[in-house]
Design a protein around this motif. Structure first.
Motif, PDB file in Angstrom:
ATOM      1  N   THR A   1       0.597  -1.193  -0.183  1.00  0.00           N
ATOM      2  CA  THR A   1      -0.379  -0.289  -0.033  1.00  0.00           C
ATOM      3  C   THR A   1       0.742   1.194  -0.083  1.00  0.00           C
ATOM      4  OG1 THR A   1      -0.112   0.225   2.521  1.00  0.00           O
ATOM      5  CG2 THR A   1      -1.679  -0.777   0.911  1.00  0.00           C
ATOM      6  N   HIS A   2       2.230   1.104   0.499  1.00  0.00           N
ATOM      7  CA  HIS A   2       2.956   2.250   0.492  1.00  0.00           C
ATOM      8  C   HIS A   2       4.055   1.926   0.682  1.00  0.00           C
ATOM      9  CE1 HIS A   2       1.318   2.493   4.509  1.00  0.00           C
ATOM     10  NE2 HIS A   2       2.364   3.210   4.854  1.00  0.00           N
ATOM     11  N   SER A   3       5.284   2.785   0.549  1.00  0.00           N
ATOM     12  CA  SER A   3       6.600   2.772   1.074  1.00  0.00           C
ATOM     13  C   SER A   3       7.271   2.491   2.573  1.00  0.00           C
ATOM     14  CB  SER A   3       7.310   3.912  -0.498  1.00  0.00           C
ATOM     15  OG  SER A   3       7.317   5.217   0.602  1.00  0.00           O
TER      16      SER A   3
ATOM     17  N   GLY B   1      -3.660   0.813   7.889  1.00  0.00           N
ATOM     18  CA  GLY B   1      -2.929   0.474   8.356  1.00  0.00           C
ATOM     19  C   GLY B   1      -2.376   0.358   9.845  1.00  0.00           C
ATOM     20  N   HIS B   2      -3.292   1.626  10.690  1.00  0.00           N
ATOM     21  CA  HIS B   2      -3.385   1.271  11.855  1.00  0.00           C
ATOM     22  C   HIS B   2      -4.553   0.999  12.179  1.00  0.00           C
ATOM     23  CE1 HIS B   2       1.382   1.705  11.559  1.00  0.00           C
ATOM     24  NE2 HIS B   2       0.833   2.768  10.391  1.00  0.00           N
ATOM     25  N   GLY B   3      -5.120   0.844  12.761  1.00  0.00           N
ATOM     26  CA  GLY B   3      -6.051   0.655  13.810  1.00  0.00           C
ATOM     27  C   GLY B   3      -7.417  -0.127  12.660  1.00  0.00           C
TER      28      GLY B   3
ATOM     29  N   PRO C   1       8.491   1.088   5.716  1.00  0.00           N
ATOM     30  CA  PRO C   1       9.547   0.198   6.820  1.00  0.00           C
ATOM     31  C   PRO C   1       8.574  -0.731   7.187  1.00  0.00           C
ATOM     32  CG  PRO C   1      10.331   1.711   7.661  1.00  0.00           C
ATOM     33  CD  PRO C   1       9.301   2.315   6.538  1.00  0.00           C
ATOM     34  N   ASP C   2       7.624   0.414   8.117  1.00  0.00           N
ATOM     35  CA  ASP C   2       6.581  -0.868   9.087  1.00  0.00           C
ATOM     36  C   ASP C   2       5.563  -1.672   7.962  1.00  0.00           C
ATOM     37  OD1 ASP C   2       5.370   1.832   8.393  1.00  0.00           O
ATOM     38  OD2 ASP C   2       3.771   1.689   9.667  1.00  0.00           O
ATOM     39  N   HIS C   3       5.629  -1.466   6.658  1.00  0.00           N
ATOM     40  CA  HIS C   3       4.736  -2.479   6.082  1.00  0.00           C
ATOM     41  C   HIS C   3       5.470  -2.805   5.100  1.00  0.00           C
ATOM     42  CE1 HIS C   3       1.154   0.220   7.212  1.00  0.00           C
ATOM     43  NE2 HIS C   3       1.904   0.890   7.392  1.00  0.00           N
ATOM     44  N   TYR C   4       7.027  -2.954   4.333  1.00  0.00           N
ATOM     45  CA  TYR C   4       7.151  -3.832   3.809  1.00  0.00           C
ATOM     46  C   TYR C   4       8.115  -4.701   4.562  1.00  0.00           C
ATOM     47  CZ  TYR C   4      12.039  -0.634   3.522  1.00  0.00           C
ATOM     48  OH  TYR C   4      12.610  -0.079   3.972  1.00  0.00           O
TER      49      TYR C   4
ATOM     50  N   GLY D   1      -4.043   1.591   2.797  1.00  0.00           N
ATOM     51  CA  GLY D   1      -2.627   1.833   3.591  1.00  0.00           C
ATOM     52  C   GLY D   1      -2.989   3.035   4.800  1.00  0.00           C
ATOM     53  N   ASP D   2      -2.142   3.981   5.005  1.00  0.00           N
ATOM     54  CA  ASP D   2      -2.608   4.813   5.997  1.00  0.00           C
ATOM     55  C   ASP D   2      -3.095   5.841   5.727  1.00  0.00           C
ATOM     56  OD1 ASP D   2      -0.702   3.306   6.783  1.00  0.00           O
ATOM     57  OD2 ASP D   2       0.824   4.529   7.453  1.00  0.00           O
ATOM     58  N   GLN D   3      -3.424   6.401   4.777  1.00  0.00           N
ATOM     59  CA  GLN D   3      -4.762   8.106   4.075  1.00  0.00           C
ATOM     60  C   GLN D   3      -5.108   7.940   4.959  1.00  0.00           C
ATOM     61  OE1 GLN D   3      -3.188   9.155   1.252  1.00  0.00           O
ATOM     62  NE2 GLN D   3      -2.097   7.581   1.550  1.00  0.00           N
TER      63      GLN D   3
HETATM   64 ZN   LIG Z   1       2.310   2.735   8.867  1.00  0.00          ZN
END
Ligand SMILES: [Zn+2]
Length: 277
Positions: free
Chosen positions: A62-64, A203-205, A66-69, A164-166
């Motif tokens: 969903t984006h670049s 991504g969070h919650g 590090p907590d996602h890749y 993602g984190d939008q």
């Molecule tokens: Zn995140």
């Protein structure tokens, strides 16, 4: 008869989770969305794939950030799986990984993977990935919450989105990459695109709803106002003032370190540190 794809959220203990990833289980396969940050959590995500007893056919990013890749190495576990993202996301991860290593190794030790795996399959804006009866269509947003973001719309009816984190689920936010103007513009565009009953897996919650766009916009605006209003003749005090204002807006410590890491970079960007105190 085909069964509807099932969305599994990880870590399985949602309460207090730092970051989410998802496994979408189809008739005969599993598709992962993001990979978490730590070795243990991404290993547990892989165990989740094993438990479903179906092969992992693709990973979508969903984006670049590090907590996602960061968990990709454990998630794919040596399998030859396409890890799909727009070229811009792939390029930012390759560009910034060494800098992330410098920041995250001291914070996470061996829980930050010694060898990271990068996305390897570029996709263009509006293109889809279809596995069994599950279709995922990428939105190549460009800079937004991170330096390159790529939410995925799930299904043809556009009622389910891996965002993602939008939107953060009522947790403090990371603004240090400096793209808040793009982020605010994307919030406007995305909020007009999806109907009121859309479910956003974030991504969070979360999950979040379209009503949460307004909260996210206000969080960013409140943060910018607080940074502008702080007295930057005393940096330490200015940092404390902004943190206090944000905890008044959102009275929780959840992910507050991400917000605190963002204060000086945004002050710098707004030209408030230019006199060298
Ligand atoms: Zn995140």
């Amino acid at each position: 008869m085909t069964s509807k794809p099932t969305i599994h959220r990880f870590p399985r203990e949602h309460e207090g989770a730092f970051v989410n990833a998802y496994l979408v289980e189809t008739e005969s396969s599993v598709v992962a969305v993001d990979s978490l940050l730590t070795v243990s959590e991404s290993r547990a995500l892989r165990a989740g794939v094993q438990r479903l007893g179906k092969p992992l056919q693709a990973v979508l990013l969903t984006h670049s950030h590090p907590d996602h890749y960061g968990g990709l190495t454990e998630l794919v576990a040596g399998d030859d799986v396409p890890i799909i993202a727009p070229q811009g996301v792939i390029d930012i991860i390759a560009r910034d990984d060494e800098a992330k290593e410098q920041i995250l190794r001291p914070m996470f030790g061996d829980e930050w993977a010694a060898e990271r795996t990068f996305p390897n399959a570029p996709i263009r804006d509006g293109e889809s990935v279809t596995i069994d009866d599950a279709t995922f269509t990428v939105i190549d947003l460009g800079p937004s919450e991170s330096a390159h973001d790529s939410p995925w719309v799930f299904g043809q009816d556009e009622r389910t989105v891996f965002l993602g984190d939008q939107i953060y689920g009522r947790k403090h936010c990371y603004l240090a990459d400096g793209f808040h103007e793009d982020w605010l513009r994307n919030i406007q565009t995305l909020s007009e695109r999806f109907p009121d009953d859309t479910v956003f897996h974030i991504g969070h919650g979360g999950p979040a709803t379209p009503a949460d766009w307004d909260w996210q916009r206000r969080y960013i605006e409140t943060f910018l106002d607080a940074v502008e209003a702080a007295d930057w003749s005393n940096r330490e005090q200015a940092n404390a003032e902004v943190a206090t204002a944000m905890k008044r807006f959102l009275p929780t410590d959840e992910l507050s370190f991400l917000m605190e890491l963002s204060i000086e970079p945004v002050a710098q960007q707004l030209g408030l540190l230019s006199h060298g105190h």
